[in-house]
Design a protein around this motif. Structure first.
Motif, PDB file in Angstrom:
ATOM      1  N   ARG A 221       0.852  -1.191   0.000  1.00 50.60           N
ATOM      2  CA  ARG A 221       0.000   0.000   0.000  1.00 50.60           C
ATOM      3  C   ARG A 221       0.894   1.249   0.000  1.00 50.60           C
ATOM      4  NH1 ARG A 221      -5.338  -0.554   1.058  1.00 50.60           N
ATOM      5  NH2 ARG A 221      -5.467   1.619   1.773  1.00 50.60           N
ATOM      6  N   VAL A 222       0.726   2.052  -1.021  1.00 46.64           N
ATOM      7  CA  VAL A 222       1.526   3.269  -1.172  1.00 46.64           C
ATOM      8  C   VAL A 222       0.598   4.474  -1.225  1.00 46.64           C
ATOM      9  CG1 VAL A 222       3.232   4.485  -2.572  1.00 46.64           C
ATOM     10  CG2 VAL A 222       3.247   1.985  -2.488  1.00 46.64           C
ATOM     11  N   PRO A 223       0.809   5.486  -0.376  1.00 50.12           N
ATOM     12  CA  PRO A 223      -0.031   6.690  -0.448  1.00 50.12           C
ATOM     13  C   PRO A 223       0.027   7.312  -1.840  1.00 50.12           C
ATOM     14  CG  PRO A 223       1.329   6.717   1.530  1.00 50.12           C
ATOM     15  CD  PRO A 223       1.823   5.581   0.694  1.00 50.12           C
ATOM     16  N   ALA A 224      -1.105   7.810  -2.309  1.00 51.86           N
ATOM     17  CA  ALA A 224      -1.156   8.442  -3.627  1.00 51.86           C
ATOM     18  C   ALA A 224      -0.190   9.613  -3.715  1.00 51.86           C
ATOM     19  CB  ALA A 224      -2.581   8.906  -3.926  1.00 51.86           C
ATOM     20  N   SER A 225       0.100  10.224  -2.570  1.00 54.21           N
ATOM     21  CA  SER A 225       1.032  11.361  -2.551  1.00 54.21           C
ATOM     22  C   SER A 225       2.465  10.950  -2.898  1.00 54.21           C
ATOM     23  CB  SER A 225       1.016  12.032  -1.175  1.00 54.21           C
ATOM     24  OG  SER A 225       1.449  11.121  -0.171  1.00 54.21           O
ATOM     25  N   GLN A 226       2.736   9.629  -2.906  1.00 55.33           N
ATOM     26  CA  GLN A 226       4.080   9.151  -3.212  1.00 55.33           C
ATOM     27  C   GLN A 226       4.215   8.659  -4.649  1.00 55.33           C
ATOM     28  OE1 GLN A 226       4.927   7.770   1.418  1.00 55.33           O
ATOM     29  NE2 GLN A 226       5.590   6.415  -0.226  1.00 55.33           N
ATOM     30  N   MET A 227       3.178   8.899  -5.465  1.00 59.76           N
ATOM     31  CA  MET A 227       3.341   8.637  -6.888  1.00 59.76           C
ATOM     32  C   MET A 227       4.353   9.637  -7.443  1.00 59.76           C
ATOM     33  SD  MET A 227       0.586   8.778 -10.025  1.00 59.76           S
ATOM     34  CE  MET A 227      -0.370   7.376  -9.417  1.00 59.76           C
ATOM     35  N   LEU A 228       5.275   9.154  -8.236  1.00 61.95           N
ATOM     36  CA  LEU A 228       6.281  10.026  -8.839  1.00 61.95           C
ATOM     37  C   LEU A 228       5.713  10.558 -10.152  1.00 61.95           C
ATOM     38  CD1 LEU A 228       9.142  11.186  -8.623  1.00 61.95           C
ATOM     39  CD2 LEU A 228       9.985   9.145  -9.796  1.00 61.95           C
ATOM     40  N   GLY A 229       5.397  11.838 -10.159  1.00 61.23           N
ATOM     41  CA  GLY A 229       4.805  12.427 -11.356  1.00 61.23           C
ATOM     42  C   GLY A 229       3.360  12.001 -11.539  1.00 61.23           C
ATOM     43  N   ASN A 230       2.986  11.674 -12.768  1.00 60.82           N
ATOM     44  CA  ASN A 230       1.601  11.362 -13.104  1.00 60.82           C
ATOM     45  C   ASN A 230       1.437   9.908 -13.509  1.00 60.82           C
ATOM     46  OD1 ASN A 230       0.760  14.152 -12.845  1.00 60.82           O
ATOM     47  ND2 ASN A 230       1.806  14.518 -14.794  1.00 60.82           N
ATOM     48  N   PRO A 231       0.222   9.341 -13.344  1.00 58.54           N
ATOM     49  CA  PRO A 231      -0.011   7.957 -13.767  1.00 58.54           C
ATOM     50  C   PRO A 231       0.170   7.809 -15.272  1.00 58.54           C
ATOM     51  CG  PRO A 231      -2.090   9.041 -13.214  1.00 58.54           C
ATOM     52  CD  PRO A 231      -0.991   9.956 -12.778  1.00 58.54           C
ATOM     53  N   GLY A 232       0.718   6.668 -15.672  1.00 55.20           N
ATOM     54  CA  GLY A 232       0.894   6.395 -17.085  1.00 55.20           C
ATOM     55  C   GLY A 232       2.128   7.023 -17.705  1.00 55.20           C
ATOM     56  N   GLU A 233       2.902   7.765 -16.916  1.00 51.10           N
ATOM     57  CA  GLU A 233       4.070   8.468 -17.453  1.00 51.10           C
ATOM     58  C   GLU A 233       5.387   7.756 -17.123  1.00 51.10           C
ATOM     59  OE1 GLU A 233       4.119  11.461 -19.239  1.00 51.10           O
ATOM     60  OE2 GLU A 233       1.951  11.181 -19.385  1.00 51.10           O
ATOM     61  N   GLY A 234       5.286   6.541 -16.595  1.00 58.39           N
ATOM     62  CA  GLY A 234       6.476   5.849 -16.108  1.00 58.39           C
ATOM     63  C   GLY A 234       7.549   5.642 -17.155  1.00 58.39           C
ATOM     64  N   PHE A 235       7.159   5.237 -18.370  1.00 57.03           N
ATOM     65  CA  PHE A 235       8.170   5.001 -19.397  1.00 57.03           C
ATOM     66  C   PHE A 235       8.850   6.305 -19.810  1.00 57.03           C
ATOM     67  CE2 PHE A 235       5.741   0.978 -20.845  1.00 57.03           C
ATOM     68  CZ  PHE A 235       6.411   0.217 -19.898  1.00 57.03           C
ATOM     69  N   ARG A 236       8.080   7.393 -19.850  1.00 62.60           N
ATOM     70  CA  ARG A 236       8.680   8.679 -20.190  1.00 62.60           C
ATOM     71  C   ARG A 236       9.685   9.096 -19.123  1.00 62.60           C
ATOM     72  NH1 ARG A 236       7.862  14.198 -19.609  1.00 62.60           N
ATOM     73  NH2 ARG A 236       6.009  13.996 -18.299  1.00 62.60           N
ATOM     74  N   TYR A 237       9.332   8.885 -17.850  1.00 62.61           N
ATOM     75  CA  TYR A 237      10.254   9.222 -16.773  1.00 62.61           C
ATOM     76  C   TYR A 237      11.494   8.318 -16.811  1.00 62.61           C
ATOM     77  CZ  TYR A 237       6.155  11.679 -14.916  1.00 62.61           C
ATOM     78  OH  TYR A 237       5.067  12.495 -14.763  1.00 62.61           O
ATOM     79  N   ALA A 238      11.277   7.051 -17.189  1.00 60.61           N
ATOM     80  CA  ALA A 238      12.420   6.133 -17.294  1.00 60.61           C
ATOM     81  C   ALA A 238      13.415   6.639 -18.338  1.00 60.61           C
ATOM     82  CB  ALA A 238      11.941   4.731 -17.654  1.00 60.61           C
ATOM     83  N   GLN A 239      12.915   7.244 -19.401  1.00 56.60           N
ATOM     84  CA  GLN A 239      13.797   7.800 -20.421  1.00 56.60           C
ATOM     85  C   GLN A 239      14.597   8.982 -19.878  1.00 56.60           C
ATOM     86  OE1 GLN A 239      14.484   6.552 -23.502  1.00 56.60           O
ATOM     87  NE2 GLN A 239      13.222   4.845 -22.810  1.00 56.60           N
ATOM     88  N   ILE A 240      13.982   9.770 -18.983  1.00 54.04           N
ATOM     89  CA  ILE A 240      14.706  10.879 -18.349  1.00 54.04           C
ATOM     90  C   ILE A 240      15.907  10.343 -17.586  1.00 54.04           C
ATOM     91  CG2 ILE A 240      14.566  12.634 -16.530  1.00 54.04           C
ATOM     92  CD1 ILE A 240      11.639  13.065 -17.340  1.00 54.04           C
TER      93      ILE A 240
END
Length: 389
Positions: A221-240
């Motif tokens: 269980r992870v608080p929503a406040s600990q999402m890094l950035g926005n949902p669905g953007e994980g691959f874009r952030y991985a490229q960063i």
């Protein structure tokens, strides 16, 4: 090519003195275990780095990141010992994780998760790769099977991860999972009872604290406040994260290869066989000359890619080319060092044997050579076909 700033040169000189004089003597410390340096050894080395003023030297003010070209100059110095990046807090995966959190996280997340990493008080892990035999994500992140489902103001994460560097002993985690919107990243405090380390893999390399773990995530269980950035953007952030992280691997291992070449050259200039020094035999002398060529070409590739990133380019092509060229070149350097030193080269009396193992793994980590070539070939095809449309 841009000039290295005086600030970066001064930092690099301090780092080099520290790594050669203080860190290198630890290379035979009994706390070097099969799965990497013990946490006790890490703490001791980092205490000495703070005392010497070289903790996290590529982020000298705790937030003011050096340019990639400056970072290359400094990280090559930290790499002059396999323990240098651990001591100076420039090692993987922490260096890449710090870069990503600094770019994407909000202010509250930076205080909670980034500050302890920059200070060297905490280690981190990046949870992306999944077990191959289960059909999970590896070189192809689109095969992600770990899921995350929103439950009120929390997210529930389930899945298996493998080759998670540094998970054992980490205090900060970045977990990638698949939501309805797509790949999503979360920041988590570690350890957590919902994240179980099933085993530490026995791998060819041994330089990274915590080794490489196989992990089960069971209803985390992870608080929503600990999402890094926005949902669905994980691959874009991985490229960063990806291009700079690939490049920093090249920087660090260039440093170790440079030192191994120094050791092999010194050996060849002292050891005699068949009536003359080893270096006077062309079979040995030419190998060392080829090392010098490979090291210089690798240095130029690293700096070329670093400048592309400093111009604001995504660096995907440049970092793929650099990762392939440098990992293959440094493996040749390591192999020649072992060969030139004969029996001494395969012993653990020097770091030459370790470099051989570590760089062999580097040809796979952060994308195998063949995957990068395949990606580059696809781009070549696309560019060529576009000419005829």
């Amino acid at each position: 090519m841009a000039e290295i700033s005086e600030r970066a040169r001064e930092i690099g000189e301090r780092v080099e003195r520290f790594v050669r004089d203080i860190v290198a003597p630890y290379e035979k410390d009994p706390r070097l275990e099969d799965h990497g340096p013990s946490d006790d050894l890490v703490r001791e080395l980092r205490a000495k780095a703070r005392e010497a003023g070289v903790m996290t030297p590529h982020i000298p003010n705790g937030h003011d990141h050096l340019t990639q070209l400056e970072t290359a100059y400094v990280l090559k110095k930290t790499g002059l010992s396999p323990l240098g990046p651990v001591a100076c807090n420039t090692a993987a995966p922490d260096e890449g994780n710090m870069f990503l959190i600094g770019k994407v996280a909000n202010d509250e997340q930076r205080v909670q998760f980034l500050d302890p990493l920059v200070s060297g008080e905490a280690r981190s892990a990046f949870f992306m790769t999944e077990p191959a035999m289960d059909g999970g994500a590896g070189s192809d992140p689109g095969m992600m099977q770990t899921t995350c489902v929103q439950d009120g103001n929390h997210w529930i994460i389930n899945g298996k991860k493998t080759f998670i560097t540094g998970a054992d002993g980490a205090k900060v985690g970045i977990i990638m999972a698949k939501s309805e919107e797509g790949a999503t990243m979360f920041l988590v405090d570690l350890p957590d009872p919902a994240i179980k380390i099933d085993r530490l893999l026995d791998t060819i390399d041994s330089s990274m604290p915590g080794g490489h773990a196989e992990v089960t995530i069971d209803n985390l269980r992870v608080p929503a406040s600990q999402m890094l950035g926005n949902p669905g953007e994980g691959f874009r952030y991985a490229q960063i994260r990806l291009a700079p992280a690939r490049l920093s691997h090249c920087m660090r291992w260039h440093g170790v290869a440079t030192r191994a070449h120094e050791i092999a050259t010194e050996y060849a200039c002292k050891r005699q066989a068949f009536g003359k020094l080893l270096i006077d035999h062309e079979g040995v002398g030419f190998m060392l000359a080829e090392n010098q060529i490979d090291l210089k070409q690798s240095e130029l590739m690293i700096d070329w890619c670093a400048e592309a990133l400093d111009r604001g380019e995504n660096g995907n092509v440049e970092s793929s080319m650099t990762k392939v060229a440098v990992s293959e070149a440094l493996f040749r350097v390591a192999d020649r060092c072992v060969q030139a030193m004969g029996g001494m080269g395969v012993s653990r009396d020097t770091i030459v044997e370790q470099l051989f193992r570590e760089v062999r793994a580097f040809r796979i980590y952060d994308g195998p050579t063949e995957v990068h070539k395949w990606s580059l070939a696809k781009k070549l095809k696309k560019a060529e076909l576009s000419k005829h449309q």
